[in-house]
Design a protein around this motif. Sequence first.
Motif, mmCIF file in Angstrom:
data_model
loop_
_atom_site.group_PDB
_atom_site.id
_atom_site.type_symbol
_atom_site.label_atom_id
_atom_site.label_comp_id
_atom_site.label_asym_id
_atom_site.label_seq_id
_atom_site.Cartn_x
_atom_site.Cartn_y
_atom_site.Cartn_z
ATOM 1 N N CYS A 184 0.831 -1.196 0.000
ATOM 2 C CA CYS A 184 0.000 0.000 0.000
ATOM 3 C C CYS A 184 0.869 1.251 0.000
ATOM 4 N N GLY A 185 2.124 1.124 0.450
ATOM 5 C CA GLY A 185 3.060 2.237 0.389
ATOM 6 C C GLY A 185 3.102 3.101 1.621
ATOM 7 N N LYS A 186 2.414 2.695 2.676
ATOM 8 C CA LYS A 186 2.371 3.565 3.845
ATOM 9 C C LYS A 186 3.652 3.498 4.661
ATOM 10 N N CYS A 187 4.081 2.292 5.023
ATOM 11 C CA CYS A 187 5.210 2.239 5.935
ATOM 12 C C CYS A 187 6.536 2.061 5.197
ATOM 13 N N THR A 188 7.557 2.673 5.765
ATOM 14 C CA THR A 188 8.888 2.706 5.157
ATOM 15 C C THR A 188 9.408 1.327 4.787
ATOM 16 N N PHE A 189 9.307 0.363 5.723
ATOM 17 C CA PHE A 189 9.958 -0.927 5.501
ATOM 18 C C PHE A 189 9.370 -1.687 4.324
ATOM 19 N N CYS A 190 8.055 -1.675 4.208
ATOM 20 C CA CYS A 190 7.437 -2.389 3.103
ATOM 21 C C CYS A 190 7.580 -1.607 1.808
ATOM 22 N N ARG A 191 7.322 -0.315 1.858
ATOM 23 C CA ARG A 191 7.354 0.496 0.650
ATOM 24 C C ARG A 191 8.723 0.482 0.001
ATOM 25 N N ILE A 192 9.758 0.739 0.782
ATOM 26 C CA ILE A 192 11.098 0.826 0.224
ATOM 27 C C ILE A 192 11.840 -0.498 0.340
ATOM 28 N N GLY A 193 11.602 -1.197 1.468
ATOM 29 C CA GLY A 193 12.298 -2.459 1.700
ATOM 30 C C GLY A 193 12.033 -3.504 0.647
ATOM 31 N N THR A 194 10.760 -3.661 0.238
ATOM 32 C CA THR A 194 10.464 -4.689 -0.762
ATOM 33 C C THR A 194 11.129 -4.330 -2.075
ATOM 34 N N LYS A 195 11.208 -3.048 -2.382
ATOM 35 C CA LYS A 195 11.866 -2.639 -3.624
ATOM 36 C C LYS A 195 13.352 -2.971 -3.564
ATOM 37 N N GLN A 196 13.963 -2.707 -2.416
ATOM 38 C CA GLN A 196 15.392 -3.004 -2.269
ATOM 39 C C GLN A 196 15.635 -4.503 -2.403
ATOM 40 N N MET A 197 14.775 -5.286 -1.744
ATOM 41 C CA MET A 197 14.934 -6.747 -1.818
ATOM 42 C C MET A 197 14.754 -7.193 -3.264
ATOM 43 N N LEU A 198 13.767 -6.640 -3.929
ATOM 44 C CA LEU A 198 13.496 -7.011 -5.314
ATOM 45 C C LEU A 198 14.688 -6.697 -6.204
ATOM 46 N N ASN A 199 15.302 -5.528 -5.979
ATOM 47 C CA ASN A 199 16.461 -5.155 -6.793
ATOM 48 C C ASN A 199 17.577 -6.166 -6.667
ATOM 49 N N GLY A 228 10.003 -4.704 10.898
ATOM 50 C CA GLY A 228 9.569 -3.309 10.916
ATOM 51 C C GLY A 228 8.281 -2.992 10.191
ATOM 52 N N SER A 229 7.757 -3.909 9.389
ATOM 53 C CA SER A 229 6.562 -3.558 8.617
ATOM 54 C C SER A 229 5.338 -3.430 9.501
ATOM 55 N N LEU A 230 4.411 -2.621 9.020
ATOM 56 C CA LEU A 230 3.226 -2.333 9.821
ATOM 57 C C LEU A 230 2.227 -3.481 9.796
ATOM 58 N N CYS A 231 2.066 -4.159 8.657
ATOM 59 C CA CYS A 231 1.017 -5.163 8.560
ATOM 60 C C CYS A 231 1.560 -6.474 8.019
ATOM 61 N N GLY A 232 0.678 -7.449 7.952
ATOM 62 C CA GLY A 232 1.068 -8.780 7.505
ATOM 63 C C GLY A 232 1.682 -8.836 6.130
ATOM 64 N N LEU A 233 1.225 -7.998 5.215
ATOM 65 C CA LEU A 233 1.757 -8.042 3.848
ATOM 66 C C LEU A 233 3.258 -7.803 3.876
ATOM 67 N N GLY A 234 3.657 -6.737 4.542
ATOM 68 C CA GLY A 234 5.072 -6.413 4.615
ATOM 69 C C GLY A 234 5.843 -7.426 5.439
ATOM 70 N N LYS A 235 5.263 -7.790 6.586
ATOM 71 C CA LYS A 235 5.968 -8.685 7.497
ATOM 72 C C LYS A 235 6.248 -10.041 6.878
ATOM 73 N N THR A 236 5.348 -10.508 6.014
ATOM 74 C CA THR A 236 5.553 -11.846 5.455
ATOM 75 C C THR A 236 6.164 -11.804 4.063
ATOM 76 N N SER A 237 6.332 -10.618 3.497
ATOM 77 C CA SER A 237 6.862 -10.561 2.127
ATOM 78 C C SER A 237 8.271 -11.146 1.995
ATOM 79 N N PRO A 238 9.104 -11.132 3.051
ATOM 80 C CA PRO A 238 10.418 -11.765 2.884
ATOM 81 C C PRO A 238 10.391 -13.286 2.961
#
Lengths: 363, 802
Positions: free
Chosen positions: B658-673, B701-711
């Motif tokens: 969703c882009g709200k929290c730093t870790f998911c918004r930017i972190g997933t992009k970094q991991m993807l790169n 650090g992610s706010l919700c399950g989507l971010g927390k489980t994305s790794p």
Amino acid sequence: MVKLKINNTDYEAPEGLTILDVARSAGFNIPTLCHKEGLPHYSSCMVCMVKDNRTNSFVPSCSALIQEGMDIDISGEEVISLRRKAIELLLSEHRAECEAPCKVVCPAGYNIPLMNRLIIAKDFDAALKLSLSEHGSSEILCAKCPGYCENACRRKKVDIPVSIRNMQLFISQRINQDKPVQDVADQHHNNDTVIETGPKKRKLSKLFTSHIGRLEETELLEWLKECSGKGIRFREISDFNSAAGESESCMHCDCRAADDCRLKDLAEEFSIKDPRGKLVNSPIVKKINHNTGLIFENAKCIKCGLCVRLCEDSKEEPALCFIRRGFVSIISEPLTEEFDNILKTKSKEVIEICPTGALSQLK
Amino acid sequence: MKDGETKILTNECDCDQTAVDDITAVVNEVVELTGREPEKVILILQEVQKRLNYLPLEALKHICKVTEITPGQISGVSTFYSQFRHIPAGKHTVKICSGTACHVKGAPLISDAFKRVLKIDNTRSSSPDNLFSIEEVACLGCCTLAPVVQIDGKTYGHVKPTQAEEIIKNFLNVGNKSVSHHDTDNKEDIDAEIRIGLGSCCVAGGSKDILDEIVDIKERYDLNIRLKPVGCVGVCNQTPLLEIVTRENIHSRYTKVSKHQVEEILLKHIRPRAINKRIKHNIYDLVDTFLSDDMLTSPVNIPGELREKYLNNFLSYQVHLATSNSGVLSPDSYEEYCLSGGFEALNQCLNRFDQNTIVDIITESGLRGRGGAGFSTGEKWRISMLANGDSKYVVCNGDEGDPGAFMDRMLLESFPYRVIEGMIIAAYATGAKEGIFYIRAEYPLAVTRVRKAMKQCYEKSILGDRVSGTGFSFNIKIFEGAGAFVCGEETALISSLEGKRGTPHLRPPYPAVKGFRGQPTLVSNVETLSLIPWIITNGAEAFKSIGSGKSKGTKVFALAGKISKGGLIEVPMGITIREIVEKIGDGVAEGRKFKAVQIGGPSGGCIPASEADTPVDYEELTKMGAMMGSGGMVVLDDTDCMVDMAKYFLTFSHKQSCGKCTFCRIGTKQMLNIIIRLSEGKAALSDIVELENLCKSVKDGSLCGLGKTSPNPVLTGLRYFREEYEAHTRGFCPAKKCRNLIRYIVTDDCTGCTKCSQECPVNAIPFNPYEKHEIDNQLCTKCDNCRIVCPENAVEIINING
């Protein structure tokens, strides 16, 4: 009342408060970026992270409600490490150009863009005072300088660099009438002249220093937006008009919030260096509201949403809003509005609340 | 179209722009129907887009003018959800499923093929004739037919990249005829009932054609039969499935029926009209005889009692609770549902149990949320029951967004009454008066079926002011999700119901206490609700006796990917992965080697074949680093690359964040790169270390399950397949999947038939009849066409770096 522990000390507080509320009242220092007293919390920056030892999980303290039996760790190693990571991630997509290339390369450390802005405003006295105070000497040193600033000037890529030295010299000469002017052109052969580098006032502590980036073609156009004036260039500065005219060609490559940036403060506090290889989530744009002078630079925005939460959007006075989703989400004017028509009365407030230089004021 | 750019129509564009007057008229009409409150924004946008094909800027402006919706709200909402588009699409939308099963079966190549055929590149969003647009959708929910392409309503399964042109031609000629429901008359005196599955997958498999043929034969021979469309049986890989129940109550099933077999089959069992007896209809009977499909001999010549081992296995390991009476009930029929015991549980609750008793039963049964998190359902009900609120809500979460999962779709399409019953019981137990069905817009058939069922329920007073004649009143509305995977998270779901962007928030406060409109809101998964009637009727003990450890009861899984026999299965918890893959699914397809099973979609992880004896159980799977998730189970073989899988899932999480929290918004992009560089052979071992650190930060650090489980896909990949990741740092892809690291070559088996040269879309193979063909590496795009068409299997993939 709820009983909880913070850093191994017992506290009691009424239900409904957040960990941040209680911690701050108790004197603990938890950094925040997207939080502001009085506004609904948003939990975006994640800089306020704390750890709950009961569940071994990390929560943003700004929106975490206190619960009975919580055992909060505010300053342990893991917590600090996670906070650092949040700041690093934010920096990795933040175009942190706190200082303009001209200022960085200037041996005297003159704040050239600010000087230019003062000249645009025709406040020549202030412009001179600024430069003199930077170095602590009583005369402008440009006469002896080969002009690193002009070499680094980004305007060079468009037409010719801003005639910085000549402007400085002209102003200093006019205001100190009795001193003779030395034309800069003479000095090109004097390569062995060394300028005493570093203004004495510069702090000795390690500051956050940003990398200076190159501007792409499309970005140049964005930066040119700030250049008022008709694009008439003056190499020689012979009077106040030509000085004012030339100053208008400055592209303001610096960040106007360099002294007032909470992200920079945090980066310094945590000794974080500006990361290389910045992520770009959307085309870099400088939006200017010609009615209020509000400037928005998306490259500096950390999506904290404070500007959105501060001004409730309405039909009468459209405000800023989030558009798109995820990594490419940005702050913008509503799709149905022009940037010139938003925030008619609230520009000053959003600029003040913005933690970085994303929102700033023209002039 | 560049990812992430919101294109707004300008006057310079050359496509047809709708006249402003028409726009205003449409908006006025829609607002009249829907209302003016800010909450209604998504409904309004959906309806306006339906009528205008897209959302013109004028429409957005006018909506703000005539409603309470603000410019900021309409901008934020219309750009957040994937369903909305601001520029016109082609007349027909080619939806290419990019779900897990489809990805594993080559969806990216299909996408390339269609783009080539329709001449759509990065500069256009629709074909030059404006007839077609391409949309890559997250998951169409037809995983056993992977790869799947859907054009308007018509679904095509098992698509090959070489078929792109053919499919477009077929669509333009045959068009998109909707399924006509034949024979809804309830004649008693018939010779036989013909049951045919007509779920989305069945239709994609060709069941509609079979249906048409049956109607044809019926008319031609004047057969005294009744046609009955039934819900999903789950045996997706054997569609079209036909079941004939004669008046003597003999059941015969035929699998993989083709059109030319229909006449033979029907005439074997049914004589043209002559006899006039009554049929004893026993719809409680489960089928126990199957006839295997043998291409060489006519199916009617195989004795009825012959059992094919696999089919027997496929069904005998299953325990049908949520899916009980599968293949027997007509999804639309209220009467049949009642006759099979439907709404008995509801009546029991209304007449004999009080709220506390019901909640006790559910808690005692051990039922846990089937949406993935596995929270105790009874406890959640209790919280909602005890919470204070003037108007409580029950929301059925049908936003099944996991690519590779389609259980909820099946349950809604085949058993809508069961889900409704579960919802009403939940509402009664917690004190809710209003319910909302939140269904993905990508499931139009589910929406239709639920709507029909609800209508019947209202007519029979199962819904409305006096439910079943009691003082309890309950009303349900349907809300179609506007396309955001994150809205499967309950706080984001509620946010979207309130007309906002679907961003989650921290819990507490829990929605069960303070949710929709600030009221106690019970958000429940479809499968969870569909288990409620069974538990009430059969008791908590009965449910508890199935399953293992702290995971009681059954779970529906969508078995897909490189499995021989995929489909929807409902199995008791505690069954092992090996049993599912080998016994039920009949092993890995095409004789390849079993590598891993991806469980739980983008939030889950891969369990390697070496750990296949892991029981399917919430705690056991979490211990392995994976997650039960909603039930998607994609089987992987040795041609699947774990780095590629991680890249696939990270891309998904990154797009859906969703882009709200730093870790998911930017972190997933970094991991993807990093993963992308790894897949291109451009990463070093130090990058893997950095990737691991990032994973840990994003998880914490992610706010919700989507971010927390994305790794998770990366973490399980590294845990069980680290050598494979490290091989990529040396530029080597063991599975020969990552395009930058492989090369296509022609072996000496080549006979010079030129088929590959003809199929090559970039002319990388010179036309040399009778000569061994050569592939020009510089031109090759690795589309796989040559390998598919070569009749001699003379095209091989090799690693560039040894």
